[in-house]
Design a protein around this motif. Structure first.
Motif, PDB file in Angstrom:
ATOM      1  N   ASP A   1     -12.910   2.892  -4.786  1.00 55.95           N
ATOM      2  CA  ASP A   1     -12.729   1.480  -5.152  1.00 55.95           C
ATOM      3  C   ASP A   1     -12.935   0.585  -3.938  1.00 55.95           C
ATOM      4  O   ASP A   1     -13.617  -0.426  -3.993  1.00 55.95           O
ATOM      5  N   LEU A   2     -12.306   1.005  -2.826  1.00 55.27           N
ATOM      6  CA  LEU A   2     -12.410   0.207  -1.612  1.00 55.27           C
ATOM      7  C   LEU A   2     -13.862   0.112  -1.173  1.00 55.27           C
ATOM      8  O   LEU A   2     -14.359  -0.956  -0.817  1.00 55.27           O
TER       9      LEU A   2
ATOM     10  N   ASN B   1      -1.087  -0.745   7.283  1.00 55.43           N
ATOM     11  CA  ASN B   1      -1.430  -0.212   5.970  1.00 55.43           C
ATOM     12  C   ASN B   1      -1.070   1.249   5.843  1.00 55.43           C
ATOM     13  O   ASN B   1      -1.021   1.975   6.826  1.00 55.43           O
TER      14      ASN B   1
ATOM     15  N   ILE C   1     -15.536  -2.679   6.529  1.00 58.70           N
ATOM     16  CA  ILE C   1     -14.931  -1.669   5.660  1.00 58.70           C
ATOM     17  C   ILE C   1     -15.640  -0.332   5.837  1.00 58.70           C
ATOM     18  O   ILE C   1     -15.006   0.723   5.943  1.00 58.70           O
TER      19      ILE C   1
ATOM     20  N   ARG D   1      -8.607   6.244  -4.976  1.00 53.64           N
ATOM     21  CA  ARG D   1      -8.766   4.805  -4.823  1.00 53.64           C
ATOM     22  C   ARG D   1      -9.793   4.472  -3.742  1.00 53.64           C
ATOM     23  O   ARG D   1     -10.250   3.345  -3.654  1.00 53.64           O
ATOM     24  N   VAL D   2     -10.103   5.452  -2.916  1.00 52.75           N
ATOM     25  CA  VAL D   2     -11.031   5.189  -1.812  1.00 52.75           C
ATOM     26  C   VAL D   2     -12.372   4.676  -2.320  1.00 52.75           C
ATOM     27  O   VAL D   2     -12.894   3.696  -1.798  1.00 52.75           O
TER      28      VAL D   2
ATOM     29  N   SER E   1       0.831  -1.201   0.000  1.00 51.36           N
ATOM     30  CA  SER E   1       0.000   0.000   0.000  1.00 51.36           C
ATOM     31  C   SER E   1       0.869   1.256   0.000  1.00 51.36           C
ATOM     32  O   SER E   1       0.509   2.276  -0.589  1.00 51.36           O
TER      33      SER E   1
ATOM     34  N   LEU F   1      -4.863   4.974   1.388  1.00 50.90           N
ATOM     35  CA  LEU F   1      -5.066   4.865  -0.061  1.00 50.90           C
ATOM     36  C   LEU F   1      -5.012   6.243  -0.704  1.00 50.90           C
ATOM     37  O   LEU F   1      -5.278   7.243  -0.062  1.00 50.90           O
TER      38      LEU F   1
ATOM     39  N   ALA G   1     -15.913  -2.041  -3.198  1.00 50.63           N
ATOM     40  CA  ALA G   1     -15.684  -3.427  -2.803  1.00 50.63           C
ATOM     41  C   ALA G   1     -16.628  -3.781  -1.665  1.00 50.63           C
ATOM     42  O   ALA G   1     -17.243  -4.852  -1.658  1.00 50.63           O
TER      43      ALA G   1
END
Ligand code: SF4
Lengths: 534, 291, 315
Positions: free
Chosen positions: C295-296, C285, C187, C292-293, A365, C288, C299
């Motif tokens: 995308d998460l 981690n 998430i 890209r957030v 990441s 992001l 998901a």
């Protein structure tokens, strides 16, 4: 004209200059074999720089002025050029008459000069002709019409308190475009500066920088201090490069006095410079991680940095290596115990550092955030004359330690990491490679530090000398140029921190990136505000 | 993931015990200089050697008032090199709540050669502060309600303190050490102290640097944006006394020339222990253990 | 709807007390994994207490919204909390539609939070608000969908009823629909509470902030309410996860003191386990990239949708 004093490497260039421009050159001065001054009129400047660049790949490192009216009735404008391959410096000195205080801008052809020329305009009141953006730079818009580096301006002049408009930014217009001002006080523990982002949603369209918030009148102050005190001031040009700046200044004085620091002192200097490089690089590696919120790596980096700082305290009495530099050498000699400590430090830190790098490389990441972020194209970097870490990550293969060996760098093997990608990841990689290189340099030097004194005596400085001192600091090349005055004083001290050169590159690197990526891009350059503003 | 956790766990907690334990400072470290006032033969060489004017003197009528201002001192040790009566110690905890207490002075009777003949006994005369423009009025005068605020701040900040760091012109040396307070070694969060992004969240301003002309307004605005009760800590030789830059065309000098200061932390830059000591002193916790 | 005043009071107090403690625990554990001693778990309380006693500096251009928002944020989170069973089924409050009302209340709080960030017209507040709305635009449907997965089994959208169903032996805790929905809400939890990899609660960088950016202009009491509200909201989402999806040990309506004590212990243990999971995610981690957030979160949405689908497939 006698070129015998010029070093053999530099001589072909000097001869070429003589051949080509001979009839237009007023005088030559070669105070040191690798430092040649050409006195000529201003209209020569453009052709001179262009020719040397084309023919010899010589690059312009600084433009600055000097108030020479008391001695010779004119201002002097200096164009300093570095011939890396020939290991020498060429200066073009051009007079500017006080009656027509103006000079021609070269910034159109050499964008790297943009800020420097404007600084000359602000500080000396020499008007720029033909500059693409001749607005104020070093002094903010609300400053009265004063020219602080002229000799008739007193250091302690009291100016009216701040009022009014600070800086007129350019307006960027378009549908969905709005402007985000940041600063001058930033949210983190960092220095002040003002950024104006023009954004369309998150992507950055344009970034304008406003620096010189921490302008402290240092160059003027140098003219009022006796040299031993001035060393302490040099330490405060940029705190993270305390030793590098102080050493560059000492180097300049030593060159002016024609004295060389003894071999042991030079070895110690190199070790200190490397320690400074290590602690800053390690801190930056950690800070880059924290800017993408990989805090674990940051904490490990901080721990390593702390270990280096404690060692610095043990070696020099100061965690930031302050008070160690002095004219003619270094102030404190090291005993066997301290050298053992130095070797123990590198032995201990090497594996720790490797595991830190492993930690970062292993975090997908984090890698994802760093790769292809904030790309500075090699061509842009070349045009802007970007130096140091940022330059090396964008394909600029140079390092004063290798090309102009100072301190004890002629005693060690140095390999310079160069990458073409120019993104945050590779600026990080340059740091990683350099830290490893620094460990090895420290080890090599600690193993065979020559015996002997650590300080040569420097008497009163002869007046009217000019000299350039140079040091490769951790951020990039640092120059101190001095002209001496009677009574053991300086008539001028020009300081060139790599930050000044690199700031405009940040505006280029951020283009097309999103706003939340700015901090990490900025950190990957990690430029000094204080070093820029002085 | 397991690699990361493994590394964290195997490293363990590395935080110092300070202030419950004494600060870990090398014996070679240069902390505050100490002057042997009774044995001091001549103030002139040290004053000439001192780059910041921290050591100064005034001669009048066969007497000399010699003065040492810790606030301006950059701990360089040049005075100790020049004068055997001065010795560098490795004491770094020098924070003070009161500017005057950082100044020490003594009076000597002078000999014919200009050296000190004899120390004049009795309390040292209060040396006059260097002339500086008076601090301009700030939107809410802290002085008038000083005591009350102090009581209230003690009550309120004792266990929770939010700090806003303001660089008003430093060389970034102080910032390096202040950033170090967040490192696992010094870990300022264990005291319930936290650096914040906005002055509105802050209780304390940690101000560095000689205040430059360009930062003066920004500093004052930040001060006004900090809700009461609040306190200000001036950091470093430049922030406390102007340091090597002093007052010139581009700087206004020390922080207290612009906003009122509650605690001074001398040093160039102050050691992280010294910073912790100063911050804890501002909230009256410098004597405590962890809680 | 029959209100039990004692239960209501108890749960309110528990919410108010437990929420900062939970934030503090996460902070403290994270610090330990960063090799430092870190703050005490109850530091968040001391912070809130301090802010409550401080003066405020109100930005020049603030309107009534700025003053109003902290209360709405705080109260909406609290009210939502009263609808989730904490120690005992049923929860003290059940408003129209249970789960729907819960999601609605959280949305209301967020809406005012964003408005409060926008109101003083500072650049960062606006940026934070717009980011928050982008994030929630996907997080909210995912949350909704995941809750529905359980609601369909229970045949009710009432949260207490749902907990009761999952508790019954007939229900298989490890069935795929359930696990997927659990993952989806986890998430969402990370996103809604501003945790890495979506946001960084510890950052000083105003340009990268989401949640913090909206609070930059707040001070004193208002800030305390905002922070407290945010921690209550975090507790509500966590309780939802541990008690509706995993109601082991949750006491029934007629439970005696012993059963309640046992319920509390189980609840605490489950919360701490969840905290540990959050800490591990945050420690290992990086954040992001902002683009890209979504995308998460998508998901999470897909997970929730799959959960719903498998509900019907594997019945
Ligand atoms: S600055 Fe301090 S240590 Fe340095 S010479 Fe002056 S008094 Fe001595």
């Amino acid at each position: 004209m006698n070129l015998d004093r010029v070093s053999p490497d530099l001589r072909p260039i000097a001869e070429d200059i003589a051949r080509r421009f001979g009839n237009r050159i007023d005088a030559w001065d070669t105070p040191r074999p690798n430092e040649v001054y050409v006195h000529a009129s201003m209209d020569l400047a453009a052709g001179f720089c262009a020719h040397l660049h084309r023919r010899w790949n010589v690059r312009l490192i600084a433009v600055f002025a000097d108030d020479f009216r008391n001695e010779g009735g004119v201002f002097h404008l200096y164009y300093a050029l570095a011939a890396d391959a020939a290991h020498g410096f060429v200066f073009l000195r051009a007079p500017v008459s006080p009656d027509t205080p103006q000079f021609t801008s070269l910034a159109n052809a050499i964008p790297a000069l943009n800020w420097q020329e404007r600084e000359v305009q602000d500080m000396f009141g020499l008007k720029l002709v033909g500059h693409p953006n001749p607005r104020r730079c070093a002094l903010h818009d609300d400053w009265p019409e004063v020219y602080p580096l002229r000799k008739d301006f007193g250091l302690h002049t009291v100016l009216p308190p701040f009022q009014g408009e600070r800086h007129k930014f350019r307006q960027v217009e378009g549908e969905g475009v709005f402007q985000v001002p940041v600063g001058p006080v930033h949210a983190g523990i960092i220095e002040p500066g003002h950024f104006l982002f023009s954004v369309a949603g998150e992507p950055v369209l344009y970034l304008q920088l406003r620096m010189f918030y921490v302008h402290k009148g240092a160059e003027k102050l140098f003219e009022h201090l006796p040299p031993p005190h001035a060393v302490r001031l040099a330490e405060s040009i940029s705190g993270d490069s305390s030793f590098a700046h102080a050493t560059a200044f000492c180097h300049a004085i030593e060159r002016a006095a024609n004295v060389e620091a003894p071999p042991r002192a030079r070895g110690i200097r190199s070790v200190c410079l490397e320690l400074e490089r290590i602690y800053n690089h390690v801190a930056d590696i950690g800070a880059i991680c924290t800017d993408v919120a990989f805090v674990t790596a940051h904490m490990h980096a901080m721990r390593l940095k702390e270990a280096v700082l404690c060692a610095c305290e043990e070696l020099t009495g100061s965690r930031l290596l302050r008070g160690m530099a002095c004219l003619g050498g270094v102030r404190f000699d090291w005993d066997a115990g301290q050298i053992a400590l130095l070797r123990a430090l590198t032995a201990r830190l090497r594996p720790e550092f490797d595991s830190l790098v492993e930690l970062i490389d292993g975090s997908s990441s984090t890698r994802d955030r760093l790769e292809t972020t904030g790309i500075l194209q090699p061509k842009v970097a070349r045009d802007l004359g970007v130096v140091g870490i940022a330059g090396r990550a964008s394909g600029f293969d140079h390092d004063l330690r290798r090309d102009f060996p100072h301190a004890a760098y002629d005693q060690v093997k140095i390999s310079v990491p160069v990458y073409q990608a120019g993104d945050v990841k590779h600026r990080l990689q340059v740091r990683v490679d350099e830290v490893r290189e620094s460990f090895s340099i420290v080890e090599q030097l600690a193993a065979r530090l020559p015996a002997g004194p650590v300080r040569s005596e420097i008497g009163e400085l002869p007046a009217g000398r000019v000299a350039l001192g140079y040091v490769e600091g951790w951020r990039g090349e640092i120059f101190h140029w001095i002209r001496t005055a009677p009574g053991n004083r300086l008539a001028r001290c020009k300081i060139k921190d790599p930050s000044l050169q690199n700031w405009p590159a940040l505006s280029e690197a951020i283009l097309g990136n999103i706003v939340p990526d700015f901090p990490v891009v900025n950190k990957s350059f990690n430029l000094s505000y204080s070093g820029t503003d002085r | 993931m397991f690699g990361i956790l493994g590394k964290s766990l195997s490293t363990g907690i590395v935080t110092t015990k300070y202030p419950a334990a004494p600060p870990k400072v090398s014996i070679r470290a240069r902390g505050r200089p100490e002057i042997d006032w009774t044995q001091w033969k001549d103030a002139r060489p040290a004053a000439a050697a001192c780059p910041t004017g921290a050591i100064s003197f005034q001669d009048a009528g066969g007497h000399r008032t010699a003065r040492f201002d810790l606030a301006q001192c950059i701990f360089c040790g040049l005075c100790a090199d020049a004068d055997p009566a001065i010795r560098m110690t490795n004491r770094v905890e020098c924070a003070a709540r009161d500017r005057a207490s950082l100044i020490s002075a003594a009076r000597y009777k002078l000999g014919d050669d200009g050296a000190h003949r004899q120390l004049v006994p009795g309390p040292a005369p209060v040396a006059t502060e260097p002339a500086r423009p008076p601090a301009p009025a700030v939107s809410s005068p802290l002085e008038s309600i000083g005591r009350q605020i102090q009581q209230r701040s003690r009550l309120i900040f004792g266990r929770s303190l939010h700090i806003r760091e303001v660089d008003a012109g430093s060389c970034n040396g102080c910032e390096i050490e202040i950033a170090g307070l967040n490192s696992p070694v010094y870990d300022i969060e264990r005291f319930g102290i936290h650096f914040v992004a906005s002055p509105r969240h802050a209780d304390m301003l940690l101000v560095t640097g000689p205040v430059t002309r360009n930062m003066e307004l920004a500093l004052r605005k930040t001060y006004d944006a900090t809700p009461e009760p609040r306190c200000v800590v001036a950091v470093g030789a430049c922030g406390c006394g102007g340091g090597i830059f002093g007052v010139n065309y581009a700087t206004r000098g020390p922080v207290d020339a612009v906003i009122p200061v509650d605690v001074y932390v001398p040093g160039c830059p102050p050691n992280p222990h010294a910073l912790l000591h100063g911050i804890l002193r501002a909230i009256h916790r410098e004597q405590w253990g962890r809680i | 709807m029959n209100l039990d005043p004692i239960h209501l009071l108890l749960q309110t107090l528990l919410l108010l007390a437990l929420a900062p403690l939970l934030s503090g625990t996460i902070r403290s554990w994270k610090a330990k994994l960063q090799n430092r001693r870190g703050p005490r778990p109850w530091q968040a309380f001391l912070d809130i207490a301090k802010f409550l006693r401080k003066d405020m500096v109100i930005p020049e251009h603030a309107s009534w919204i700025f003053h109003f928002a902290p209360y709405v944020v705080f109260l909406s989170a609290l009210l939502a909390g009263l609808m989730v069973p904490m120690l005992r089924i049923p929860a003290p409050l059940s408003l129209f539609g249970g789960a729907l009302a819960l999601v609605g209340l959280l949305a209301l709080g967020r809406f005012f939070l964003a408005l409060g960030g926008l109101d003083p017209a500072s650049a960062f507040g606006g940026m934070g608000s717009s980011r928050e709305m982008t994030v929630s635009a996907i997080a909210e449907p995912a949350l909704m969908l995941a809750i529905f997965t359980v609601a369909i089994t229970a045949g009710s959208t009432d949260l207490s009823q749902m907990a009761r169903t999952t508790q019954s032996t007939a229900f298989n805790l490890l069935n795929p629909a359930h696990v997927l929905a659990f993952a989806a809400i986890f998430i969402v939890l990370l996103a809604e509470t501003g945790r890495i990899p979506v946001d960084n609660p510890a950052t000083h960088l105003e340009l990268t902030m989401i949640h913090e950016a909206m609070l930059l202009e707040y001070s004193g009491r208002y800030l305390a309410y905002m922070e407290w509200g945010a921690s209550v909201k975090q507790l509500v989402l966590m309780t939802l996860l541990v008690n509706v999806f995993f109601p082991v040990g949750l006491a029934g309506a007629d439970a005696g003191p012993l059963a309640l004590a046992f319920s509390l212990a189980a609840y605490a243990a489950k919360l701490l386990a969840l905290c540990a999971a959050v800490v591990v995610v945050e420690t290992t981690n990086a954040k992001l990239r902002l683009f890209r957030v979504p995308d998460l979160l998508s998901a999470a949405f897909v997970l929730a949708a799959l959960a719903l689908l498998s509900m019907f497939l594997f019945r």
